[in-house]
Design a protein around this motif. Structure first.
Motif, short mmCIF file in Angstrom:
data_model
loop_
_atom_site.label_atom_id
_atom_site.label_comp_id
_atom_site.label_asym_id
_atom_site.label_seq_id
_atom_site.Cartn_x
_atom_site.Cartn_y
_atom_site.Cartn_z
N UNK A 83 0.88 -1.33 -0.25
CA UNK A 83 -0.15 0.17 0.41
C UNK A 83 0.37 1.09 -0.23
N UNK A 84 2.03 1.43 0.97
CA UNK A 84 3.06 2.47 0.72
C UNK A 84 3.86 3.45 -0.38
N UNK A 85 4.33 2.00 -0.97
CA UNK A 85 4.37 1.88 -2.29
C UNK A 85 3.88 2.37 -3.43
N UNK A 86 2.06 1.78 -3.52
CA UNK A 86 1.31 2.84 -4.36
C UNK A 86 1.23 3.62 -4.35
N UNK A 87 1.01 4.66 -2.72
CA UNK A 87 0.88 5.23 -2.43
C UNK A 87 1.50 6.36 -2.76
N UNK A 88 2.57 6.12 -2.74
CA UNK A 88 3.87 6.95 -3.40
C UNK A 88 3.80 6.44 -5.14
N UNK A 89 3.07 6.20 -5.28
CA UNK A 89 3.23 6.56 -7.09
C UNK A 89 3.89 5.33 -7.70
N UNK A 90 4.98 4.21 -6.68
CA UNK A 90 5.59 3.48 -7.54
C UNK A 90 5.54 1.77 -7.40
N UNK A 91 6.09 1.39 -8.31
CA UNK A 91 5.79 -0.56 -7.96
C UNK A 91 6.73 -0.60 -7.44
N UNK A 92 6.96 -2.41 -6.86
CA UNK A 92 7.62 -3.00 -6.64
C UNK A 92 8.75 -2.97 -7.07
N UNK A 93 8.43 -2.86 -9.02
CA UNK A 93 10.53 -3.10 -9.25
C UNK A 93 11.14 -1.60 -9.21
N UNK A 94 10.81 -0.42 -8.90
CA UNK A 94 11.19 0.56 -9.01
C UNK A 94 11.28 0.47 -7.88
N UNK A 95 11.66 -0.17 -6.57
CA UNK A 95 12.07 -0.03 -5.17
C UNK A 95 12.65 -1.24 -4.72
N UNK A 96 13.15 -2.05 -6.07
CA UNK A 96 13.55 -3.84 -5.32
C UNK A 96 16.12 -3.04 -5.84
N UNK A 97 16.05 -3.56 -4.56
CA UNK A 97 18.06 -2.75 -4.70
C UNK A 97 18.86 -4.51 -4.54
N UNK A 98 17.80 -5.63 -5.64
CA UNK A 98 17.95 -7.01 -5.78
C UNK A 98 18.69 -7.33 -4.71
N UNK A 99 20.27 -7.96 -4.81
CA UNK A 99 20.67 -8.65 -3.50
C UNK A 99 21.83 -7.84 -3.13
N UNK A 100 21.94 -7.78 -2.15
CA UNK A 100 22.76 -6.46 -1.61
C UNK A 100 23.40 -7.35 0.07
N UNK A 101 25.17 -6.43 0.36
CA UNK A 101 25.83 -6.46 1.16
C UNK A 101 25.18 -5.89 2.33
N UNK A 102 25.18 -6.27 3.47
CA UNK A 102 25.31 -5.93 5.04
C UNK A 102 26.52 -4.28 4.93
N UNK A 103 27.39 -4.46 4.51
CA UNK A 103 28.27 -2.98 3.99
C UNK A 103 27.57 -2.16 2.68
N UNK A 104 26.73 -2.48 2.12
CA UNK A 104 26.08 -1.62 0.81
C UNK A 104 24.71 -0.97 1.26
N UNK A 105 23.96 -1.68 2.77
CA UNK A 105 23.41 -0.49 3.20
C UNK A 105 23.59 0.43 4.50
N UNK A 106 24.94 0.81 4.60
CA UNK A 106 25.22 1.36 5.53
C UNK A 106 24.78 1.51 7.14
N UNK A 107 24.19 2.19 7.26
CA UNK A 107 22.70 2.75 8.53
C UNK A 107 21.95 1.74 8.50
#
Length: 612
Positions: free
Chosen positions: A293-317
């Protein structure tokens, strides 16, 4: 050798000459000293507009091919000419709008300015953001707003040209009627089981008649007799010496491939400020909204927010929280490079470690293949010298590591060396007596070939293909008998006749449109059905079978059906858009003919050189 991977000093000399020439193209560089490619009427064609159009065209072409396209490749597709034509057309319209006195007021310009997303801040339009954005692109406010005013004026002119075009209702009605009209049919598939007597064998006279009537079926294609030599990495792989030290060094260089820490599949939903991110997190915690619901509310699709596979360091904070969360859990908000964000974990990819001992065989083969390709590359020049000295294919086989062979090649041959596209391409065009050259193979190998002779397409003697002739004749005779028997059965079928009464197994299909597909029918089934009248029975050839088909009903589309209405409206809209585009294209073409155009080709060449 074609496409040799060796230094080509001549190319660097040319590049040097170009750079020297460009160095004198204005003391401040091209963009600062020369700002115009020429004029259209009283309007300058800016270098910046051409550069932006060129970048957009190259990005679009790269997206189409799924890889980055170089400027040289883009030029082969005429992208530079398309970009120039685009900016010339826009400036032609700008010039016409000015001559007609069309202008947009300051209030409308400011409204358009406020609607541009890149100038927005937390509270809407932000003047400081606006100033910084223009500064980053090398523009000033006056230039940008003048361009915006021209864009709005141009849009007004374009709208005036194509306004008032009536919706082609009659066309839309006729087309929807044609597309949506449906048929109902009863049909049955019949084969040799309906025959009342076996098909007689092919007499010698029938065989001769069929052979004479279908010579193309028994003709061998043109055959090219070719002698070749070739050398591929696989041929010399075992001769390459690869040390343990080299294997270990490569393993260490690519350690990230073999020792991978735990990774996670993550989605990141970014907000403009922390307050909005906190409010979204509160909605999730209260169960008032889902992450989707939050994604749609922002006018986005799930593909727009997908980071793929990431490491702990990639995500910083957010790294620690994401890597301690369960699959499906949403954590945050945490700061990200784009602003405060919520993160959802979709999957956990376990850590993997491949030891040197396990990776060594594949690495050794890889190094050996690299060494073999390098050896072949280094060998190519001496081979070229031998060919230049008149060496034959056999000479190359005797004096080098290349291996010789012969092949009777046709376009259908795809074994051995003929499995390579490069060989097939050269085999198809090589001529007798042609000077032999070295050509590359896709795997890093090389080859050369010579044509010894050509056997033209040859009709095989009847005695050599008699079995094939008999089989083909029998297949045709059986189909003819099936079609004849099916026609006899079809003559007994009336509009209300049950197919079962004639020992047929019927299939009933209702609501067939011209775009329908009926499994088990030939490609022209729909075409034939839509030629039939109600009650008509037809026998259709289905290769080795026959279809007995009766048309039971023709139904006009229900124009009150919402889906039909929507289709009709879409057809009308597309047709109107097409007419409008044709009218505008004709107007623009006439306008360009009547407007004076001056282009500085030297400036265009200099701009293009910057892209290379």
């Amino acid at each position: 050798m074609a496409d040799k991977k060796k230094p080509r000093y001549g190319a660097w000399i040319i590049v040097g000459v170009v750079l020297v020439g460009l160095a004198g193209f204005g003391s401040g560089g091209l963009s600062s000293s020369v700002r115009s490619l020429g004029t259209v009427g009283d309007k300058d064609i800016s270098v910046n507009a051409y550069q932006q159009a060129l970048n957009q065209q190259i990005r679009a072409l790269s997206a189409q091919f799924g890889q980055q396209i170089s400027f040289q490749q883009a030029q082969q597709f005429g992208i530079d000419r398309q970009a120039l034509n685009q900016v010339v057309l826009l400036r032609t319209l700008d010039n016409e709008a000015t001559e007609m006195g069309i202008s947009i007021g300051d209030e409308r310009v400011f409204q358009r300015l406020q609607s541009i997303p890149s100038f927005q801040g937390a509270g809407g339009f932000n003047r400081e953001t606006y100033r910084l954005s223009l500064q980053q692109t090398g523009q000033n406010a006056a230039e940008f707003e003048a361009g915006l005013r021209e864009e709005l004026s141009r849009t007004l002119l374009q709208g005036a040209v194509v306004s008032g075009i009536p919706t082609p209702d009659a066309y839309a009605d006729a087309l929807v009627q044609y597309i949506s009209e449906s048929r109902s049919v009863t049909w049955a598939s019949v084969g040799a089981e309906i025959l009342t007597a076996p098909v007689p064998g092919a007499t010698p006279a029938a065989q001769q008649e069929y052979y004479d009537a279908n010579p193309e079926d028994f003709t061998l294609p043109e055959t090219r007799e070719i002698t070749y030599v070739w050398l591929t990495p696989n041929m010399i792989l075992d001769d390459m010496n690869v040390t343990d030290e080299a294997v270990e060094r490569l393993y260490n260089q690519r350690l990230n491939e073999f020792i991978q820490p735990e990774r996670r599949l993550v989605e990141r939903l970014v907000y403009l400020d922390e307050a909005r991110a906190d409010a979204a997190a509160a909605q999730l915690d209260a169960g008032a909204a889902t992450f989707e619901d939050l994604v749609v509310e922002r006018g986005l699709a799930l593909t727009d927010i997908d980071l793929g596979d990431v490491s702990r360091e990639d995500l910083r904070d957010a790294g620690d929280a994401v890597f301690t969360a369960d699959v499906g859990e949403v954590v945050g908000p945490f700061n990200s490079p784009l602003g405060p964000a919520l993160f959802r974990v979709n999957a956990v990819l376990a850590a993997q470690e491949t030891l040197l001992e396990e990776a060594a065989p594949a690495l050794r083969d890889e190094l050996a293949a690299d060494a073999a390709r390098e050896f072949i590359n280094d060998t190519a020049d001496p081979i070229i010298d031998l060919l230049a000295g008149g060496a034959t294919m056999q000479d190359l086989a005797d004096r080098t590591d290349m291996r010789s062979g012969t092949i009777s090649w046709t376009p259908d041959t795809a074994e051995g060396i003929a499995a390579y596209d490069a060989f097939r391409r050269e085999a198809a065009i090589v001529q007798e007596g042609q000077f032999a050259e070295i050509h590359d193979l896709a795997d890093g190998g090389i080859f050369a070939l010579s044509l010894d002779g050509i056997t033209p397409p040859t009709l095989q003697p009847l005695d050599d293909v008699r079995e094939d002739v008999i089989a083909a004749w029998m297949a045709q005779a059986e189909l003819d008998a099936i079609m004849a028997r099916a026609a006899e059965i079809a003559s007994d079928i009336l509009p209300l006749t049950g197919f079962e009464t004639l020992d047929l197994v019927p299939s009933v299909d209702e609501g067939l449109t011209r775009r329908s597909f009926v499994e088990g029918t030939p490609p022209d089934f729909n075409d034939q059905v839509f030629e039939m009248n109600v009650g008509e029975v037809r026998v259709i050839d289905a290769e080795n079978r026959a279809l007995i088909v009766r048309l039971d009903d023709i139904s006009a589309p229900d124009l009150t059906d919402p889906s039909v209405t929507a289709q009709r409206d879409a057809v009308a809209e597309n047709a109107a858009a097409g007419i409008a585009q044709d009218i505008f294209d004709a107007y623009a073409a006439r306008l360009q003919q009547e407007t004076e155009l001056n282009i500085n080709q030297a400036t265009i060449n200099a701009v293009n050189a910057q892209f290379q």
